[in-house]
Design a protein around this motif. Structure first.
Motif, PDB file in Angstrom:
ATOM      1  N   TYR A 137       0.856  -1.200   0.000  1.00 40.67           N
ATOM      2  CA  TYR A 137       0.000   0.000   0.000  1.00 40.67           C
ATOM      3  C   TYR A 137       0.881   1.236   0.000  1.00 40.67           C
ATOM      4  CZ  TYR A 137      -3.833   3.125   1.454  1.00 40.67           C
ATOM      5  OH  TYR A 137      -4.773   4.121   1.520  1.00 40.67           O
ATOM      6  N   LYS A 139      -0.487   5.042  -0.440  1.00 37.07           N
ATOM      7  CA  LYS A 139      -1.600   5.973  -0.692  1.00 37.07           C
ATOM      8  C   LYS A 139      -2.783   5.282  -1.361  1.00 37.07           C
ATOM      9  CE  LYS A 139       1.359  10.056  -0.901  1.00 37.07           C
ATOM     10  NZ  LYS A 139       1.794  11.231  -1.706  1.00 37.07           N
ATOM     11  N   LYS A 140      -2.532   4.175  -2.008  1.00 40.29           N
ATOM     12  CA  LYS A 140      -3.561   3.290  -2.551  1.00 40.29           C
ATOM     13  C   LYS A 140      -2.953   1.891  -2.596  1.00 40.29           C
ATOM     14  CE  LYS A 140      -2.273   3.984  -7.387  1.00 40.29           C
ATOM     15  NZ  LYS A 140      -2.756   4.377  -8.740  1.00 40.29           N
ATOM     16  N   TRP A 141      -3.795   0.884  -2.776  1.00 39.01           N
ATOM     17  CA  TRP A 141      -3.284  -0.480  -2.870  1.00 39.01           C
ATOM     18  C   TRP A 141      -2.529  -0.665  -4.178  1.00 39.01           C
ATOM     19  CZ3 TRP A 141      -3.072  -3.810   1.039  1.00 39.01           C
ATOM     20  CH2 TRP A 141      -3.872  -3.539   2.162  1.00 39.01           C
ATOM     21  N   ALA A 165      -8.384  -4.221   3.423  1.00 35.26           N
ATOM     22  CA  ALA A 165      -8.726  -3.168   2.467  1.00 35.26           C
ATOM     23  C   ALA A 165     -10.104  -2.587   2.767  1.00 35.26           C
ATOM     24  CB  ALA A 165      -8.682  -3.720   1.049  1.00 35.26           C
ATOM     25  N   ASN A 175      -6.145   3.487   4.421  1.00 36.98           N
ATOM     26  CA  ASN A 175      -7.542   3.913   4.403  1.00 36.98           C
ATOM     27  C   ASN A 175      -8.469   2.782   3.981  1.00 36.98           C
ATOM     28  OD1 ASN A 175      -6.814   6.581   5.093  1.00 36.98           O
ATOM     29  ND2 ASN A 175      -6.407   7.060   2.936  1.00 36.98           N
ATOM     30  N   SER A 177     -11.271   1.060   1.789  1.00 31.58           N
ATOM     31  CA  SER A 177     -11.562   1.145   0.349  1.00 31.58           C
ATOM     32  C   SER A 177     -12.838   0.380   0.018  1.00 31.58           C
ATOM     33  CB  SER A 177     -10.400   0.538  -0.455  1.00 31.58           C
ATOM     34  OG  SER A 177      -9.187   1.184  -0.177  1.00 31.58           O
ATOM     35  N   GLU A 226     -12.889   0.212  -5.794  1.00 25.77           N
ATOM     36  CA  GLU A 226     -11.569   0.812  -5.872  1.00 25.77           C
ATOM     37  C   GLU A 226     -10.505  -0.264  -6.033  1.00 25.77           C
ATOM     38  OE1 GLU A 226     -11.536   4.688  -3.169  1.00 25.77           O
ATOM     39  OE2 GLU A 226     -12.457   2.977  -2.131  1.00 25.77           O
ATOM     40  N   ILE A 227     -10.808  -1.455  -5.519  1.00 29.31           N
ATOM     41  CA  ILE A 227      -9.881  -2.576  -5.631  1.00 29.31           C
ATOM     42  C   ILE A 227     -10.675  -3.870  -5.781  1.00 29.31           C
ATOM     43  CG2 ILE A 227      -9.700  -2.702  -3.100  1.00 29.31           C
ATOM     44  CD1 ILE A 227      -6.823  -3.789  -3.548  1.00 29.31           C
ATOM     45  N   GLN A 251      -7.568  -0.920  -8.905  1.00 28.83           N
ATOM     46  CA  GLN A 251      -6.419  -1.692  -8.462  1.00 28.83           C
ATOM     47  C   GLN A 251      -6.838  -3.155  -8.298  1.00 28.83           C
ATOM     48  OE1 GLN A 251      -4.697   1.254  -9.227  1.00 28.83           O
ATOM     49  NE2 GLN A 251      -3.230   0.046  -8.031  1.00 28.83           N
TER      50      GLN A 251
END
Length: 315
Positions: A137, A139-141, A165, A175, A177, A226-227, A251
């Motif tokens: 991770y 800031k994003k995965w 996640a 964070n 998601s 988001e993922i 992602q």
């Protein structure tokens, strides 16, 4: 084990219930084959438990009782599951089936005269992914491929990453998601009637028993994840859908069978994804003395990341 004992024929239930100690705590599979000894796989070792000082031999009546309990006395209602070769039961455990296969126009229609049952024990291991989550991770995965041979713990790790996640980890600045899971074989979420049997957090949407390629596209079109998490990629159509997801800004964390990255590169559909620098992290797993372990984590250039302990056991 209560969900498992509930479906077993009485005679087998008594044998399994008599097992004690570390063996029962580490049971992975209960293999029931008509006219063959009952087999328990615990910690990677096959064991033939005894009944009255003799190896227990599975009878045809045991098979009938087990099938009735699995299907809730209505085989017709479970035809779709039987066509796929397994039934998922309460707790997310999966029972694989083998017997006479009936086909229609070259496709499996159903399995009749079931003679072998493989009860795979689903044990959620909450928290096992948290030590490595910050490495996956930023800031994003990061797009991640988890590699390992059968029963190395890939799905167990993937499941816990999905939970992390969904929930986030405030102490590690991760964070929450929106998570999508395409669960083609009902192994990640272990859904019963569409409801996950495992704890996956509040922000998870699951497409159960859905082919991966179709499910990934359905997720993108209608659920705005988001993922996305998927298990055991490898087909050409899987690769095409994964590329579509990435082009849509989603992602992905996924697993693939393999003993190492070199093994993965021998498969054309996976080599294509590696060569376009799709993956930002590779988690390589194996099994040692009955334990799952993470051997190493690689970056997008296939270089080892030193933040991870060289070999982390996932007990």
């Amino acid at each position: 084990m209560n969900e498992i004992l509930h479906i077993l024929p009485d005679s087998i239930k008594h044998v399994v219930a008599s097992i004690e100690g570390e063996v029962v705590e580490r049971i992975e599979e209960i293999r029931i084959r008509i006219n063959q000894p009952l087999e328990i796989v615990s910690g990677g070792r096959p064991i033939a438990p005894s009944s009255v000082n003799h190896r227990y031999m599975v009878t045809a009546e045991d098979g009938i009782q087990l099938m009735n309990k699995l299907s809730q006395y209505s085989l017709y209602a479970f035809e779709e599951e039987m066509r796929r070769g397994y039934i998922t039961i309460k707790g997310g455990h999966r029972v694989g089936l083998a017997g006479k296969v009936i086909t229609e126009k070259g496709q499996v229609k159903v399995i009749r005269d079931v003679s072998s049952f493989n009860i795979r024990i689903a044990r959620q291991k909450i928290g096992i992914s948290e030590p490595i989550a910050p490495i996956l991770y930023n800031k994003k995965w990061l797009n991640t491929l988890i590699i390992g041979p059968p029963q190395a713990g890939k799905t167990t790790l993937l499941r816990d990453l999905a939970r992390v996640a969904s929930c986030g980890l405030s102490n590690k600045s991760i964070n929450s998601s929106k998570v999508g899971i395409v669960d083609e074989r009902s192994e990640i979420a272990g859904c019963i009637k569409g409801v996950p049997q495992h704890s996956l957090g509040p922000r998870v949407d699951v497409l159960d028993s859905c082919p991966k390629a179709e499910g990934i596209m359905m997720m993108i079109r209608s659920l705005s994840p988001e993922i996305i998490f998927v298990d055991e990629i490898g087909r050409t159509e899987d690769s095409a859908a994964i590329l579509e997801a990435l082009n849509a800004g989603v992602q992905m964390i996924m697993t693939a069978h393999g003993y190492d990255i070199e093994n993965v590169l021998k498969r054309p559909s996976l080599r294509q994804l590696v060569e376009v620098d799709l993956f930002e992290r590779y988690v390589v797993m194996d099994r040692s003395k009955g334990h799952h372990r993470i051997k190493r984590i690689l970056d997008s250039n296939l270089n080892p990341i030193n933040e991870i302990i060289k070999e982390q056991m996932l007990r």
